[in-house]
Design an enzyme around this catalytic site. Sequence first.
Site, PDB file in Angstrom:
ATOM      1  N   CYS A  20      26.809   5.144  59.799  1.00 57.43           N
ATOM      2  CA  CYS A  20      27.703   5.980  60.611  1.00 57.43           C
ATOM      3  C   CYS A  20      28.970   6.204  59.788  1.00 57.43           C
ATOM      4  CB  CYS A  20      27.998   5.271  61.934  1.00 57.43           C
ATOM      5  SG  CYS A  20      29.075   6.233  62.993  1.00 57.43           S
ATOM      6  N   CYS A  42      39.363  12.038  73.045  1.00 55.41           N
ATOM      7  CA  CYS A  42      38.345  11.764  74.065  1.00 55.41           C
ATOM      8  C   CYS A  42      38.700  10.440  74.756  1.00 55.41           C
ATOM      9  CB  CYS A  42      36.965  11.659  73.423  1.00 55.41           C
ATOM     10  SG  CYS A  42      36.527  13.144  72.511  1.00 55.41           S
ATOM     11  N   CYS A  47      41.970  10.542  64.823  1.00 54.17           N
ATOM     12  CA  CYS A  47      41.326  11.749  65.345  1.00 54.17           C
ATOM     13  C   CYS A  47      42.292  12.435  66.301  1.00 54.17           C
ATOM     14  CB  CYS A  47      40.044  11.372  66.090  1.00 54.17           C
ATOM     15  SG  CYS A  47      39.127  12.808  66.686  1.00 54.17           S
ATOM     16  N   CYS A  75      37.002   6.903  73.958  1.00 52.83           N
ATOM     17  CA  CYS A  75      36.861   6.570  72.540  1.00 52.83           C
ATOM     18  C   CYS A  75      38.072   5.812  72.024  1.00 52.83           C
ATOM     19  CB  CYS A  75      36.684   7.860  71.736  1.00 52.83           C
ATOM     20  SG  CYS A  75      36.734   7.582  69.970  1.00 52.83           S
ATOM     21  N   CYS A 101      29.232   2.763  69.153  1.00 49.21           N
ATOM     22  CA  CYS A 101      29.757   4.122  69.313  1.00 49.21           C
ATOM     23  C   CYS A 101      31.092   4.125  70.048  1.00 49.21           C
ATOM     24  CB  CYS A 101      28.776   4.952  70.132  1.00 49.21           C
ATOM     25  SG  CYS A 101      27.449   5.535  69.125  1.00 49.21           S
ATOM     26  N   GLU A 158      36.744   2.951  58.906  1.00 44.89           N
ATOM     27  CA  GLU A 158      35.555   2.113  59.082  1.00 44.89           C
ATOM     28  C   GLU A 158      34.273   2.927  58.962  1.00 44.89           C
ATOM     29  OE1 GLU A 158      37.353  -1.368  61.979  1.00 44.89           O
ATOM     30  OE2 GLU A 158      36.461   0.386  62.915  1.00 44.89           O
TER      31      GLU A 158
HETATM   32  S1  SF4 Z   1      34.754  10.609  70.278  1.00 48.13           S
HETATM   33 FE1  SF4 Z   1      36.583   9.738  69.305  1.00 48.13          FE
HETATM   34  S2  SF4 Z   1      36.368  10.129  67.105  1.00 48.13           S
HETATM   35 FE2  SF4 Z   1      34.894  11.466  68.198  1.00 48.13          FE
HETATM   36  S3  SF4 Z   1      36.023  13.382  68.515  1.00 48.13           S
HETATM   37 FE3  SF4 Z   1      36.371  12.166  70.371  1.00 48.13          FE
HETATM   38  S4  SF4 Z   1      38.302  11.065  69.949  1.00 48.13           S
HETATM   39 FE4  SF4 Z   1      37.522  11.836  67.986  1.00 48.13          FE
END
Ligand code: SF4
Length: 348
Positions: free
Chosen positions: A110, A121, A117, A124, A339, A97
């Site tokens: 963005c 995090c 990933c 996220c 975000c 996306e």
């Molecule tokens: S915020 Fe999400 S996309 Fe960004 S590094 Fe952390 S896990 Fe990965």
Amino acid sequence: MSELKAHKPDLRDLSAMEVQDLMVRLGEKPYRARQILAWLYRRGAREISAMTDLSKELRRRLSEAASLFWYEPIKVEEAGDGTRKFLHQMADGALVESVLMPEEDHSTLCVSTQVGCRQGCRFCRTASLGFQRNLTPAEIMGQVLVARDLAEPDKPLTNLVFMGMGEPLDNLDFVCLALDNILGEYGLQMSQRKVTVSTVGRVDKLPEFARATTAALAVSLNAPNDELRSRLMPVNHRYGLDRLKEALMAYPLKPTRRITLEYVLLGGVNDQPEHAKQLMRFCHGLRCKVNLIAFNPFPKAEFRAPLPDEVAAFQNALVEHHITALVRRPRGADISAACGTLAARHHA
Ligand code: SF4
């Protein structure tokens, strides 16, 4: 580039110099490369056959040596605030996306750099996908070219933030090659001040990043002490705040530039007065500005949005201590484009 060269490369996977080398290999004069680069970036060609000022024969040989793919979104969602989320399908079926945010007189995109990933995090949504693969330079650039075409004419695409799916510094080589073509003389010629790459804080990769590009740097900080940051962002176990700060102090910044610290405010978790004080200490001596982003809850998220009063108090505390702190307006929350909420699910 060896990973790419094993296959027939997309022309947008190549640097300007490599396009020139390709022309020489095909027995053409090097200046032909400039013609091709103009088609790739200025004119946004969608296929090699569209490069009509090259002879048919050259287009045929070029098609044998390289490919050209256009990443037209397979789905577009528009939020009430005009933000549009694009779902792109890669040649292997992977879904990614990107989010186009119109401002008053320009648009910001963005950009995603990986499918999924590996950073994990906790706030996220992309993290829940796990890591699938890196995006190639052409796949990164493809998002930008599509958005340039789809931006409203009175709000042209001028700004990029590499804050979509993925950790850009986990895909440093491909991201830097895409940046070369985004910023370069024969590429899109976008302003280095208006292209920002955000990292969780891959301290080990920062010197290489600084050598490779002049794009602006942002760090996704999100917590002002090690205990909390390690809980929210696994990368902090490897590179704690002392090491991160040391690396940022050493980061070669031009005199008028600053590092952006991104701070997602999680209600009741990292948005209290003591956190603001700790954040001030982290900022001390650092040429930085702070972007505050209120958390956008998504299904099954374990955090809540902060209260508006808490956001204002947090910002005021920083500003009173002469730290530039802006509250970023949440964009496209009603279409999961805000975000940390990108998940590239194709629910047509
Ligand atoms: S915020 Fe999400 S996309 Fe960004 S590094 Fe952390 S896990 Fe990965």
